[in-house]
Design an enzyme around this catalytic site. Structure first.
Site, PDB file in Angstrom:
ATOM      1  N   ASP A 234       0.838  -1.203   0.000  1.00 50.64           N
ATOM      2  CA  ASP A 234       0.000   0.000   0.000  1.00 50.64           C
ATOM      3  C   ASP A 234       0.874   1.254   0.000  1.00 50.64           C
ATOM      4  O   ASP A 234       1.841   1.344   0.757  1.00 50.64           O
ATOM      5  CB  ASP A 234      -0.864  -0.037   1.275  1.00 50.64           C
ATOM      6  CG  ASP A 234      -1.936   1.035   1.289  1.00 50.64           C
ATOM      7  OD1 ASP A 234      -2.823   0.980   0.434  1.00 50.64           O
ATOM      8  OD2 ASP A 234      -1.880   1.928   2.160  1.00 50.64           O
ATOM      9  N   GLU A 310       1.668  -0.641  -5.096  1.00 51.84           N
ATOM     10  CA  GLU A 310       0.589   0.317  -5.328  1.00 51.84           C
ATOM     11  C   GLU A 310       1.253   1.680  -5.205  1.00 51.84           C
ATOM     12  O   GLU A 310       1.564   2.149  -4.106  1.00 51.84           O
ATOM     13  CB  GLU A 310      -0.529   0.186  -4.284  1.00 51.84           C
ATOM     14  CG  GLU A 310      -1.735   1.030  -4.654  1.00 51.84           C
ATOM     15  CD  GLU A 310      -2.182   2.047  -3.612  1.00 51.84           C
ATOM     16  OE1 GLU A 310      -3.254   2.641  -3.784  1.00 51.84           O
ATOM     17  OE2 GLU A 310      -1.465   2.277  -2.620  1.00 51.84           O
TER      18      GLU A 310
HETATM   19  C1  NOJ Z   1      -4.485   2.971  -0.837  1.00 51.70           C
HETATM   20  C2  NOJ Z   1      -5.600   2.026  -0.565  1.00 51.70           C
HETATM   21  O1  NOJ Z   1      -5.926   1.329  -1.735  1.00 51.70           O
HETATM   22  C3  NOJ Z   1      -6.745   2.858  -0.053  1.00 51.70           C
HETATM   23  O2  NOJ Z   1      -7.928   2.123   0.039  1.00 51.70           O
HETATM   24  C4  NOJ Z   1      -6.348   3.422   1.290  1.00 51.70           C
HETATM   25  O3  NOJ Z   1      -7.373   4.265   1.763  1.00 51.70           O
HETATM   26  C5  NOJ Z   1      -5.052   4.232   1.170  1.00 51.70           C
HETATM   27  N1  NOJ Z   1      -4.062   3.538   0.407  1.00 51.70           N
HETATM   28  C6  NOJ Z   1      -4.481   4.511   2.538  1.00 51.70           C
HETATM   29  O4  NOJ Z   1      -3.969   3.348   3.110  1.00 51.70           O
END
Ligand code: NOJ
Length: 598
Positions: A234, A310
């Site tokens: 993440d 991500e």
């Molecule tokens: C990216 C995640 O996909 C999202 O759902 C989340 O709110 C943010 N990162 C913060 O962790």
């Protein structure tokens, strides 16, 4: 009708050449995203859980995917739906127990499905024991140095340390004494501030602190030892901040990254290779060393586990730096996801994606939907396509459902015909639209509250999915409970309502995935089909030939124009995203994609 003659564009331009030896599972896997709250609820409390997931994995095996990625199911107060982790080594009681996690992983492996879990290293929950210790220990303590605490600016420190904004709206800083738990606590008078790039309940960790590094590596090890096959990282581009935390007045949105660069006079970071105004809180050089060390952790473990980034990083060349051979294995291709429904624009992003990933020997990935964006069956039915709004409410312009689904099926057929690895978000195989009429009081996404409702937020793509048309909560939970209300018309999208129905989106996906696997399309080479031209062309057709030794060539063609087009000579239709037209069935209507062989 457009009549296209093969004589007009003689060039055949290579997009991607498959290299021998690059056949590992993750280079071509179709990975299905499970959003645990909304997949299947075995216990009946209206929130999905791990036992529910395990009980429905056979649906995914039958669908023909290779792996699942689960959004976080760790212990968490759920202020950001689990992306606020309070214990990385435990399962939240809402989702079950560690034993349930083991059983779910074992069941997936029995079905030949790999399991990728989510890791959230940029921030913890404010209920994590480290943050609670940091609050109690006070300024200057080693406990505070695990996070990013600073004195405020202004004469009395009454203003935040800098001007950074949270991606969920509002300031990225909260003052300790302004926290709701401050009154009567040891920190009631504490004037320090802490950084949170997301909600105030998600304090950012300090990655300069070796203890933080050691802890997260040990978390990786914990889940590797439980048998997972990989990690989706993440906010992978956020861990390291520019020293000194310089002011930066731009704004950053999830998925797209910087959506408003700062005005000229307040330039951000000046890293070589970055665009002007590069944000000082994202995509800093120091993150790469972290992923190199994580790659070593994975390589020292038996089996072949992966890291997926991500990272909302642009341009694509910079994203490719996360997937250099000693870093992560894959990165989500959000540039593809946010590209408007335009053939020239999509051709460009497809070509660039191959170019930058091939340069570093990484697979290109494809993704159209996830838990942070409006579902593509609705997004592509909006007047303006592209990234789309952050959620849709009842008073907002509504998508054209029929147009959206037609394009969504075409987009999915295009994506799944291209070499590389592809992601499917739960429900997209059902053609599920966004819930665009959720009552505001049902909304849980913190962006809704933090923007005072100006952004509806992401709940509309997170509604529990329908399994059985006539069961309570459409089979999501045995009691009929559902943490977000499901629209009545979703009975028509239920798995059982589509199974065996010719032309249903579910049967379409099943066929697509079966053929993709049989033909090993994910490991093919690709080039532009010469009739419709390459990057230089401004035509409305995307046409790629996917080739590999020992099997037939596959033409992957999508018509995004307003006029039907004729399949080039010699190709026979194998599968199309919607009905073909013309007397001989060789005409591809608007917003339709096709796979053909010769
Ligand atoms: C990216 C995640 O996909 C999202 O759902 C989340 O709110 C943010 N990162 C913060 O962790």
């Amino acid at each position: 009708m457009n009549s296209v003659s093969t004589a007009t564009s003689p060039r055949q331009q290579t997009l991607h050449v498959h290299r021998p030896g690059q056949d590992q599972w993750w280079r071509h896997a179709v990975i299905y995203q499970i959003y645990p709250r909304s997949f299947a609820d075995a216990r009946g409390d209206g929130v999905g859980d791990l036992r529910g997931i395990a009980s429905r994995l056979d649906h995914l095996a039958a669908l023909g995917v290779d792996a699942v990625w689960l959004s976080p199911f760790y212990r968490s107060p759920q202020r950001d739906a689990g992306y606020d982790v309070s214990d990385y080594r435990d399962v939240d009681p809402r989702f079950g127990t560690l034993e349930d996690a083991d059983a779910m992983i074992a069941r997936a492996h029995e079905l030949d499905l790999k399991v990728i879990v989510d890791l959230v290293p940029n921030h913890t929950s404010d209920q994590h024991v480290w943050f609670q210790q940091a609050l109690a220990a006070g300024p200057g303590s080693p406990e505070r140095s695990r996070y990013i605490f600073r004195e405020g600016s202004g004469e009395l420190g009454e203003d935040p340390p800098n001007n950074w904004q949270s991606s969920f709206g509002g300031s990225a800083w909260t003052r300790v004494k302004a926290r709701p738990d401050a009154p009567g606590s040891a920190w009631a008078e504490d004037g320090q501030w802490y950084l949170h790039l997301f909600d105030s309940s998600q304090p950012d960790l300090n990655w300069e602190n070796p203890e933080v590094r050691a802890e997260l590596e040990s978390v990786l090890q914990f889940w590797l030892d439980r048998g997972v096959d990989g990690f989706r990282i993440d906010v992978a581009h956020g861990l390291v901040k520019e020293p000194g935390l310089p002011d930066w007045s731009g704004s950053v949105s999830m998925v797209t990254g910087v959506d408003e660069p700062p005005p000229e006079e307040t330039q951000g970071s000046t890293l070589p290779g970055t665009l002007p105004g590069h944000p000082p809180m994202y995509d800093q050089e120091g993150v790469h060393e972290i992923y190199r060390s994580w790659r070593r952790v994975l390589e020292n473990h038996p089996g072949e586990q992966i890291l997926v980034a991500e990272a909302w990083v642009e341009p694509l060349e910079r994203l490719a730096r996360y997937v250099r051979s000693d870093e992560m294995n894959q990165a989500f291709n959000f540039s593809f996801l946010v590209t408007p429904w335009s053939a020239p624009r999509l051709r460009t992003v497809i070509a660039e994606s191959y170019e930058v990933n091939d340069e570093v020997g990484a697979p290109t990935t494809w993704v159209l939907s996830n838990h942070d964006v409006v579902r593509h069956a609705s997004r592509l039915g909006l007047a303006e396509t592209g990234k789309g709004p952050n959620g849709i409410g009842i008073g907002d312009p509504q998508p054209d459902a029929e147009l959206g689904l037609r394009r969504a099926r075409a987009a999915s057929l295009l994506m799944l015909g291209l070499p590389g690895s592809a992601y499917i978000y739960q429900g997209e195989e059902l053609g599920l639209p966004e819930h665009t009429a959720l009552p505001d009081d049902a909304r849980e996404d913190p962006t809704f509250a933090r923007t005072d409702g100006a952004e509806k937020g992401r709940d509309g793509c997170r509604v529990p999915i329908p399994w059985e048309a006539d069961a309570p909560a459409f089979g999501f939970s045995p009691t009929g409970e559902s943490w977000l209300p499901q629209p009545e018309e979703w009975s028509a999208y239920a798995v059982d309502a589509q199974t065996g129905v010719q032309g249903s989106t579910l049967e379409f996906y099943r066929t697509v995935l079966r053929l993709r696997r049989e033909l090993v399309l994910g490991l093919g080479s690709s080039q532009w089909e010469p009739t419709f031209g390459d990057l230089a062309s401004d035509g409305d057709v995307i046409a790629v030939v996917n080739t590999a030794e020992g099997r037939e060539d596959v033409l992957v063609l999508a018509n995004l124009g307003s006029e039907p087009v004729q399949l080039p000579d010699g190709w026979q239709v194998k599968l199309s995203s919607g009905p073909m037209s013309g007397d001989d069935g060789r005409t591809v209507p608007t917003d339709t994609a096709v796979w053909a062989t010769r």
